[in-house]
Scaffold this active site. Structure first.
Site, PDB file in Angstrom:
ATOM      1  N   LYS A   1       0.849  -1.190   0.000  1.00  8.71           N
ATOM      2  CA  LYS A   1       0.000   0.000   0.000  1.00  8.71           C
ATOM      3  C   LYS A   1       0.890   1.247   0.000  1.00  8.71           C
ATOM      4  O   LYS A   1       1.853   1.326   0.791  1.00  8.71           O
ATOM      5  CB  LYS A   1      -0.851  -0.053   1.281  1.00  8.71           C
ATOM      6  CG  LYS A   1      -1.954   0.978   1.335  1.00  8.71           C
ATOM      7  CD  LYS A   1      -2.785   0.758   2.600  1.00  8.71           C
ATOM      8  CE  LYS A   1      -3.721   1.917   2.812  1.00  8.71           C
ATOM      9  NZ  LYS A   1      -4.364   1.891   4.120  1.00  8.71           N
TER      10      LYS A   1
ATOM     11  N   HIS B   1      -0.249   4.546   0.271  1.00  6.29           N
ATOM     12  CA  HIS B   1      -0.839   5.725   0.894  1.00  6.29           C
ATOM     13  C   HIS B   1      -1.268   5.353   2.319  1.00  6.29           C
ATOM     14  O   HIS B   1      -1.086   4.196   2.722  1.00  6.29           O
ATOM     15  CB  HIS B   1      -2.039   6.218   0.085  1.00  6.29           C
ATOM     16  CG  HIS B   1      -3.105   5.182  -0.059  1.00  6.29           C
ATOM     17  ND1 HIS B   1      -3.022   4.156  -0.964  1.00  6.29           N
ATOM     18  CD2 HIS B   1      -4.239   4.991   0.633  1.00  6.29           C
ATOM     19  CE1 HIS B   1      -4.091   3.391  -0.840  1.00  6.29           C
ATOM     20  NE2 HIS B   1      -4.836   3.864   0.117  1.00  6.29           N
TER      21      HIS B   1
END
Ligand code: OMP
Length: 240
Positions: free
Chosen positions: A125, A127
């Protein structure tokens, strides 16, 4: 199954009656045609999840208390757990690790209250909190990997590599089912579990194996399914 622990008998019964262990003709990752298939994704009902998490909890706690996770020569201090984190590889390992940690707290909160669970993301991921893992930090921690099935061991090798790259110390692998099969295309009758154990020098435990499934089938399955599974065992069972 008189000598089998109650939680294992209950686990086989739940797997056969509840749907996770099914009989028919299934093509495995290896290409073999198997008369049985264990689908850990089918433990989605509360009562089935309870049976698999209890089985994982007991198996991990028994091994922990018997110092199975300790490296040879390590200091033994039995009042402290010998591992810190239970890791389940995505996706099917995720509920297994989570439920196993919960079961450990139910079994012995004083000893296991601080144990964490963790799992990996299939895609990192970029963010928010970011990262490739969810749950307890792994760096410097002693990690028990839990997973559904061992056939060839490929998924377990990937999990060990990921955890080590994150600074974790893998102390054991615990699977729900060891299919006890020879490695496809191998010249020997070595098992996938035996090969992994030798490669990593780690304890590798299974709650059930093909032999215990066949024992359970004598109580809980049809004679036809039992005969086909016994024939499969005669063809593919490893020698170690
Ligand atoms: P490795 O032994 O690490 O390659 O992983 C075995 C994988 O085979 C499992 O994680 C499943 O994706 C799948 N599998 C089952 O889930 N249940 C079975 O009974 C048999 C298999 C399989 O394809 O061998």
């Amino acid at each position: 199954m008189s000598e089998t622990a109650d939680y294992k008998t209950e686990f086989v019964r739940a797997a056969i009656h509840g749907g996770p262990l099914s009989f028919g003709t299934f093509t495995l990752k290896s290409g073999r045609q198997s008369p049985y298939f264990f689908n850990a994704g089918q433990f989605y009902r509360a009562d089935l999840l309870e049976s698999i998490s209890t089985a994982f909890g007991h198996t991990i706690a028994e091994a922990d208390k018997a110092d199975v996770f300790l490296a040879e020569g390590a200091d033994k201090n039995t009042s402290e757990p010998t591992f810190d984190v239970v890791f389940g590889p995505a996706y099917k390992g995720v509920p297994l690790a989570t439920a196993a940690v919960s079961a450990l707290a139910r079994l012995d909160k004083a000893r296991y209250g601080s144990i964490g669970y963790a799992f990996d993301r299939k895609e990192a991921k970029d963010h928010g909190e970011g990262g490739s893992f969810v749950g307890a930090p792994l760096a410097g921690k002693r990690v028990v990997i839990v997973d559904d099935v061992i056939t060839a061991g490929t998924a377990k090798r990937e999990a060990v590599a990921k955890i080590r790259a994150a600074g974790g110390i893998v102390v054991a692998i615990v699977v729900a089912l060891d299919r006890m099969e020879t490695l496809p295309d191998a010249p020997t009758k070595e098992s996938a579990l035996g090969a992994l154990r030798r490669e990593f020098g780690l304890p590798i435990l299974a709650i059930l194996n093909l032999d215990s499934i066949i024992e359970g089938m004598k109580q809980f399955a049809t004679p036809d399914d039992l005969a086909r599974t016994e024939a499969y065992r005669a063809q593919y069972k490893a020698e170690d």
